[in-house]
Design an enzyme around this catalytic site. Sequence first.
Site: not given
Ligand code: G6P
Ligand code: MG
Length: 216
Positions: A48, A9-10, A168, A144, A16, A113-114, A44-46
């Site tokens: 919260r 997503l992000d 991705e 991820k 975002t 998405s994470a 990115k992808g990690i």
């Molecule tokens: C995506 C973004 C990360 C973010 C994660 C958790 O993977 O790339 O930057 O930390 O989602 O997002 P959230 O909206 O749950 O804080």
């Molecule tokens: Mg992303």
Amino acid sequence: SIAACLFDLDGVIVDTAKFHYNAWRQLANDLGFDLTHAQNELLKGISRMESLEIILALGGVKLSEEEKLQRATEKNIRYLALCMQMTPADTLPGVRAFLDELKHHGIRIGLGSASKNAKVIMERIDMLSYFDTIVDGNRTTKGKPDPQVFLMGAADLAASPAQCVVFEDAVAGIQSAKAAGMLAVGIGEKAILTQADIVIPGFSDFHFQDMEAAFA
Ligand code: G6P
Ligand code: MG
């Protein structure tokens, strides 16, 4: 042949990533240090809480578990406030047209998405209806680069991993896709997304036929 496409997503559907950076940077600044663009790339992808741990380590700051939760909540409030300014026009260029092409060719579409905010953001930009399944941070137990998120998506869509293409923008996300045994399209720069099968700058100039040709 390709049966399903799985999208992060992000940074892939919507930009975002800049809001995450803004909100994390504010958190770092509040704690007395800065967060560079290059450091942000690692986030990115990690998830919260994992991101928070990385940032605290970068700044050499130790917090109690209670304060970590409080800071993470503050970050999320700030992040969501920025996201709420978005409209469907903020969907990244070419994304809607590409998804329409996939639908036209009978390709199943999933989100991987994470983020725990995935549904709310998808609603905001009016993209929910395109997706046959959504795997987000509320469903996964391993982040991820673990392949879990995309394997769950493939299972939902009754596709074998080898029939799936993942889109991705994150290094950890490309690693997740490859660990799942899927084809990986990097959105961004070749120099950063070195493990992707192909890298494109975005969807403006990328069509179903280009994907077919790349993975023929
Ligand atoms: C995506 C973004 C990360 C973010 C994660 C958790 O993977 O790339 O930057 O930390 O989602 O997002 P959230 O909206 O749950 O804080
Ligand atoms: Mg992303």
